[in-house]
Design an enzyme around this catalytic site. Structure first.
Site, PDB file in Angstrom:
ATOM      1  N   GLY A 182       1.035  -1.322   0.425  1.00  0.00           N
ATOM      2  CA  GLY A 182       0.121  -0.032  -0.301  1.00  0.00           C
ATOM      3  C   GLY A 182       0.575   1.462  -0.424  1.00  0.00           C
ATOM      4  O   GLY A 182       1.845   1.260   0.296  1.00  0.00           O
TER       5      GLY A 182
ATOM      6  N   ARG B  65       0.890  -5.198  -4.999  1.00  0.00           N
ATOM      7  CA  ARG B  65       1.497  -6.045  -4.364  1.00  0.00           C
ATOM      8  C   ARG B  65       1.053  -7.510  -5.204  1.00  0.00           C
ATOM      9  O   ARG B  65       0.433  -7.843  -6.322  1.00  0.00           O
ATOM     10  CB  ARG B  65       0.103  -6.380  -3.275  1.00  0.00           C
ATOM     11  CG  ARG B  65      -0.091  -5.249  -2.552  1.00  0.00           C
ATOM     12  CD  ARG B  65      -1.581  -5.454  -1.548  1.00  0.00           C
ATOM     13  NE  ARG B  65      -2.158  -4.116  -1.082  1.00  0.00           N
ATOM     14  CZ  ARG B  65      -1.045  -3.446  -0.146  1.00  0.00           C
ATOM     15  NH1 ARG B  65      -0.258  -4.095   0.303  1.00  0.00           N
ATOM     16  NH2 ARG B  65      -2.380  -2.713   0.412  1.00  0.00           N
TER      17      ARG B  65
ATOM     18  N   ASP C  26       4.819  -4.771   6.017  1.00  0.00           N
ATOM     19  CA  ASP C  26       4.576  -6.080   6.543  1.00  0.00           C
ATOM     20  C   ASP C  26       5.032  -6.977   5.659  1.00  0.00           C
ATOM     21  O   ASP C  26       6.350  -7.953   5.657  1.00  0.00           O
ATOM     22  CB  ASP C  26       3.607  -6.513   7.683  1.00  0.00           C
ATOM     23  CG  ASP C  26       3.147  -7.110   7.885  1.00  0.00           C
ATOM     24  OD1 ASP C  26       4.398  -7.634   9.491  1.00  0.00           O
ATOM     25  OD2 ASP C  26       3.119  -8.613   7.591  1.00  0.00           O
ATOM     26  N   GLY C  27       4.295  -6.930   4.672  1.00  0.00           N
ATOM     27  CA  GLY C  27       4.456  -8.185   3.150  1.00  0.00           C
ATOM     28  C   GLY C  27       5.234  -8.094   2.669  1.00  0.00           C
ATOM     29  O   GLY C  27       6.387  -8.764   1.939  1.00  0.00           O
TER      30      GLY C  27
ATOM     31  N   THR D  68       4.567   1.855   5.511  1.00  0.00           N
ATOM     32  CA  THR D  68       2.691   2.254   5.496  1.00  0.00           C
ATOM     33  C   THR D  68       2.249   2.993   6.483  1.00  0.00           C
ATOM     34  O   THR D  68       2.720   3.523   7.946  1.00  0.00           O
ATOM     35  CB  THR D  68       3.131   0.463   6.273  1.00  0.00           C
ATOM     36  OG1 THR D  68       1.249   0.541   6.718  1.00  0.00           O
ATOM     37  CG2 THR D  68       3.550   0.137   7.633  1.00  0.00           C
TER      38      THR D  68
ATOM     39  N   ASP E 242      -0.071   1.996   8.341  1.00  0.00           N
ATOM     40  CA  ASP E 242      -0.857   1.720  10.148  1.00  0.00           C
ATOM     41  C   ASP E 242       0.243   1.592  10.667  1.00  0.00           C
ATOM     42  O   ASP E 242      -0.303   1.464  12.049  1.00  0.00           O
ATOM     43  CB  ASP E 242      -1.096   0.020   9.086  1.00  0.00           C
ATOM     44  CG  ASP E 242      -2.279  -0.429   7.902  1.00  0.00           C
ATOM     45  OD1 ASP E 242      -2.424   0.538   7.370  1.00  0.00           O
ATOM     46  OD2 ASP E 242      -1.813  -1.476   7.746  1.00  0.00           O
TER      47      ASP E 242
ATOM     48  N   ASP F 193       2.203  -0.241  12.192  1.00  0.00           N
ATOM     49  CA  ASP F 193       2.590  -1.579  12.867  1.00  0.00           C
ATOM     50  C   ASP F 193       3.528  -2.551  12.343  1.00  0.00           C
ATOM     51  O   ASP F 193       3.487  -4.073  12.342  1.00  0.00           O
ATOM     52  CB  ASP F 193       1.267  -2.069  12.634  1.00  0.00           C
ATOM     53  CG  ASP F 193       1.231  -3.121  10.690  1.00  0.00           C
ATOM     54  OD1 ASP F 193       2.312  -1.909   9.687  1.00  0.00           O
ATOM     55  OD2 ASP F 193       0.887  -4.028  10.226  1.00  0.00           O
TER      56      ASP F 193
ATOM     57  N   ARG G 174     -17.554  15.639  12.830  1.00  0.00           N
ATOM     58  CA  ARG G 174     -19.009  16.266  14.835  1.00  0.00           C
ATOM     59  C   ARG G 174     -19.326  17.209  14.349  1.00  0.00           C
ATOM     60  O   ARG G 174     -20.322  16.980  14.542  1.00  0.00           O
ATOM     61  CB  ARG G 174     -17.375  16.818  15.479  1.00  0.00           C
ATOM     62  CG  ARG G 174     -18.214  16.788  16.225  1.00  0.00           C
ATOM     63  CD  ARG G 174     -16.780  17.436  17.447  1.00  0.00           C
ATOM     64  NE  ARG G 174     -15.652  16.409  17.648  1.00  0.00           N
ATOM     65  CZ  ARG G 174     -16.406  15.358  18.714  1.00  0.00           C
ATOM     66  NH1 ARG G 174     -17.210  15.625  19.419  1.00  0.00           N
ATOM     67  NH2 ARG G 174     -14.558  15.011  19.112  1.00  0.00           N
TER      68      ARG G 174
ATOM     69  N   ARG H 147      -5.219  -2.915   9.256  1.00  0.00           N
ATOM     70  CA  ARG H 147      -4.952  -4.270   8.959  1.00  0.00           C
ATOM     71  C   ARG H 147      -5.633  -4.291  10.379  1.00  0.00           C
ATOM     72  O   ARG H 147      -3.249  -5.259  10.498  1.00  0.00           O
ATOM     73  CB  ARG H 147      -4.106  -3.714   7.877  1.00  0.00           C
ATOM     74  CG  ARG H 147      -4.038  -4.962   7.233  1.00  0.00           C
ATOM     75  CD  ARG H 147      -1.955  -5.870   6.548  1.00  0.00           C
ATOM     76  NE  ARG H 147      -2.196  -5.083   5.456  1.00  0.00           N
ATOM     77  CZ  ARG H 147      -3.161  -5.138   4.718  1.00  0.00           C
ATOM     78  NH1 ARG H 147      -2.799  -6.216   4.379  1.00  0.00           N
ATOM     79  NH2 ARG H 147      -2.429  -4.498   3.247  1.00  0.00           N
TER      80      ARG H 147
ATOM     81  N   GLU I 123     -15.952   9.697  21.077  1.00  0.00           N
ATOM     82  CA  GLU I 123     -15.946   8.939  22.752  1.00  0.00           C
ATOM     83  C   GLU I 123     -14.658   7.378  22.984  1.00  0.00           C
ATOM     84  O   GLU I 123     -15.160   7.585  24.245  1.00  0.00           O
ATOM     85  CB  GLU I 123     -17.354   8.658  23.441  1.00  0.00           C
ATOM     86  CG  GLU I 123     -18.350   9.884  23.034  1.00  0.00           C
ATOM     87  CD  GLU I 123     -18.027  11.655  22.375  1.00  0.00           C
ATOM     88  OE1 GLU I 123     -17.800  10.893  21.134  1.00  0.00           O
ATOM     89  OE2 GLU I 123     -18.116  12.197  22.711  1.00  0.00           O
TER      90      GLU I 123
ATOM     91  N   GLU J 272     -10.557  -1.530  11.108  1.00  0.00           N
ATOM     92  CA  GLU J 272     -10.582  -2.158  10.640  1.00  0.00           C
ATOM     93  C   GLU J 272     -10.361  -3.940  10.720  1.00  0.00           C
ATOM     94  O   GLU J 272      -9.289  -3.624  11.289  1.00  0.00           O
ATOM     95  CB  GLU J 272     -10.510  -1.454   9.031  1.00  0.00           C
ATOM     96  CG  GLU J 272      -9.133  -1.320   8.902  1.00  0.00           C
ATOM     97  CD  GLU J 272      -9.032  -2.093   7.519  1.00  0.00           C
ATOM     98  OE1 GLU J 272      -9.652  -2.060   5.933  1.00  0.00           O
ATOM     99  OE2 GLU J 272      -7.724  -1.766   7.119  1.00  0.00           O
TER     100      GLU J 272
HETATM  101  O1  F6P Z   1      -1.554  -1.184   4.788  1.00  0.00           O
HETATM  102  C1  F6P Z   1      -1.919  -0.217   4.598  1.00  0.00           C
HETATM  103  C2  F6P Z   1      -3.855  -0.163   4.510  1.00  0.00           C
HETATM  104  O2  F6P Z   1      -4.041   1.195   3.794  1.00  0.00           O
HETATM  105  C3  F6P Z   1      -4.606  -1.305   5.061  1.00  0.00           C
HETATM  106  O3  F6P Z   1      -4.307  -0.271   6.307  1.00  0.00           O
HETATM  107  C4  F6P Z   1      -5.444  -1.700   4.408  1.00  0.00           C
HETATM  108  O4  F6P Z   1      -6.104  -2.665   5.389  1.00  0.00           O
HETATM  109  C5  F6P Z   1      -4.717  -2.132   2.914  1.00  0.00           C
HETATM  110  O5  F6P Z   1      -3.503  -1.734   2.559  1.00  0.00           O
HETATM  111  C6  F6P Z   1      -5.418  -1.536   2.061  1.00  0.00           C
HETATM  112  O6  F6P Z   1      -4.961  -2.241   0.537  1.00  0.00           O
HETATM  113  P1  F6P Z   1      -5.709  -2.326  -0.662  1.00  0.00           P
HETATM  114  O7  F6P Z   1      -5.351  -0.894  -1.106  1.00  0.00           O
HETATM  115  O8  F6P Z   1      -4.736  -3.768  -1.530  1.00  0.00           O
HETATM  116  O9  F6P Z   1      -7.432  -2.765  -0.703  1.00  0.00           O
END
Ligand code: F6P
Length: 326
Positions: free
Chosen positions: A14, A75, A106-107, A129, A131, A133, A158, A175, A191, A226
């Site tokens: 991504g 990807r 990560d990937g 990324t 994320d 993460d 809001r 992710r 909240e 998500e």
């Molecule tokens: O890893 C980055 C990210 O934006 C995640 O937050 C999300 O789950 C994923 O990529 C979405 O991937 P794609 O753009 O391939 O749908």
């Protein structure tokens, strides 16, 4: 393998705001240190398909402020196979590339690790990324911009939530990681945040909403990461609608909005520091490490740790959010 003369750069997975600043920094730091640079288009897919061009300083002019990645990204399923990686190695040899800098999540770093060990090939990873993460770095490139985008969006939601006295569930990316949801909730005065790392929050949601509405509030915003663990914003909204038909519930999924836009100063600086550090790492003879940021210090994180270890979420932040949402 002999001395490194030519460095290839690619972005993968991504896209994230700040990737261009990282490409610029790697390219210019490499040229400054006397290396040749090759830009590889479309991530590992472009490596396999031989989409490679010489990069000079001008190739990275006027890109520090741009979101996305000028190198494009993908990807790539083929790179997860032995044959795919063998084809990629042939292309690397053909172009005389002696080391790679891979910018991705990560990937992408999992692929880098596999490739590096199979072909005994030097690779430096940059955490790119939204994320946040990846273990071993306080921040990833793109995270701060995405967080600011989320804050910007929630501020606007809001206004309408307050006017209509509604309960909003806003789904953010991540992710399976709750960094964007939790810090996004704190930054926007939401909240609650429902994140996969702390699944009990889902069960406490009803209580939280009731408390809020019973007290001073007549509108509420809940950020949802998500993930199958949280059930996503749609799933949660359905549950709440059934339990509390009296509430006017709405859902917004921010989606890919969060991945675009001009990078913040923080992301540009992080990407610039990390790009330069990737070249320093190669000069020092480092290989197969990700560049990390630990309390403003550049650190080298072995791929195995960055990918395999789960980056912990600061639970204290959740307490802060609870205290502030009374
Ligand atoms: O890893 C980055 C990210 O934006 C995640 O937050 C999300 O789950 C994923 O990529 C979405 O991937 P794609 O753009 O391939 O749908």
């Amino acid at each position: 393998m002999g001395a490194i003369k030519t460095i290839g750069i690619l972005t993968s997975g991504g896209d994230a705001p700040g990737m261009n600043a990282a490409i610029r920094s790697v390219t210019r730091s490499a040229i400054y240190n006397g290396f040749n640079v090759k830009g590889i288009y479309r991530g590992y897919k472009g490596l396999i398909d031989d989409e490679i061009v010489d990069f000079k300083t001008q190739n990275v002019s006027n890109i520090i402020q741009q979101g996305g990645t000028i190198l494009k990204t993908a990807r790539c399923k083929e790179f997860t196979t032995e044959e795919g990686r063998a084809r990629a190695f042939d292309v690397i040899k053909k172009h005389g590339i002696d080391a790679l800098v891979v910018i991705g999540g990560d990937g992408s770093l999992t692929g880098a690790r596999q490739f590096a060990s199979e072909f005994d090939f030097p690779i430096i990873g940059l955490p790119g990324t939204i994320d946040n993460d990846l273990y071993g770095t306080d921040h990833t490139i793109g995270y701060d911009t995405a967080l600011n985008t989320i804050m910007w969006c929630v501020d606007r939601i809001r206004d309408t939530a307050t006017s209509h006295e509604r309960l909003f569930f806003i789904e953010v990316m991540g992710r399976n990681a709750g960094f964007l949801a939790l810090n996004g909730a704190i930054a926007s005065g939401a909240e609650a945040a429902i994140i996969p790392e702390i699944s009990t929050e889902v069960d406490q949601l009803a209580e939280l909403i009731q408390n809020g509405f019973r007290k001073s509030k007549n509108s509420s915003i809940v950020l949802v990461a998500e993930s199958p663990v949280t059930g996503g914003a749609m799933g949660l909204a359905e549950r709440v609608r059934k339990e509390f038909p009296e509430y006017d519930v709405r859902v917004t999924i921010l989606g890919h909005l969060q991945r675009g836009g001009s990078p913040t100063a923080q992301d540009r600086i992080l990407a610039s520091r990390m790009g330069a550090a990737a070249v320093d790492a190669l000069l020092e003879g480092q290989r197969n490490v990700m560049i990390g940021d630990d309390n403003e210090e550049i650190v080298y994180v072995p791929f195995s740790k960055a990918i395999k270890n789960n980056k912990p979420i600061d639970r204290e932040l959740l307490n802060t959010l609870r205290r502030l949402s009374i």
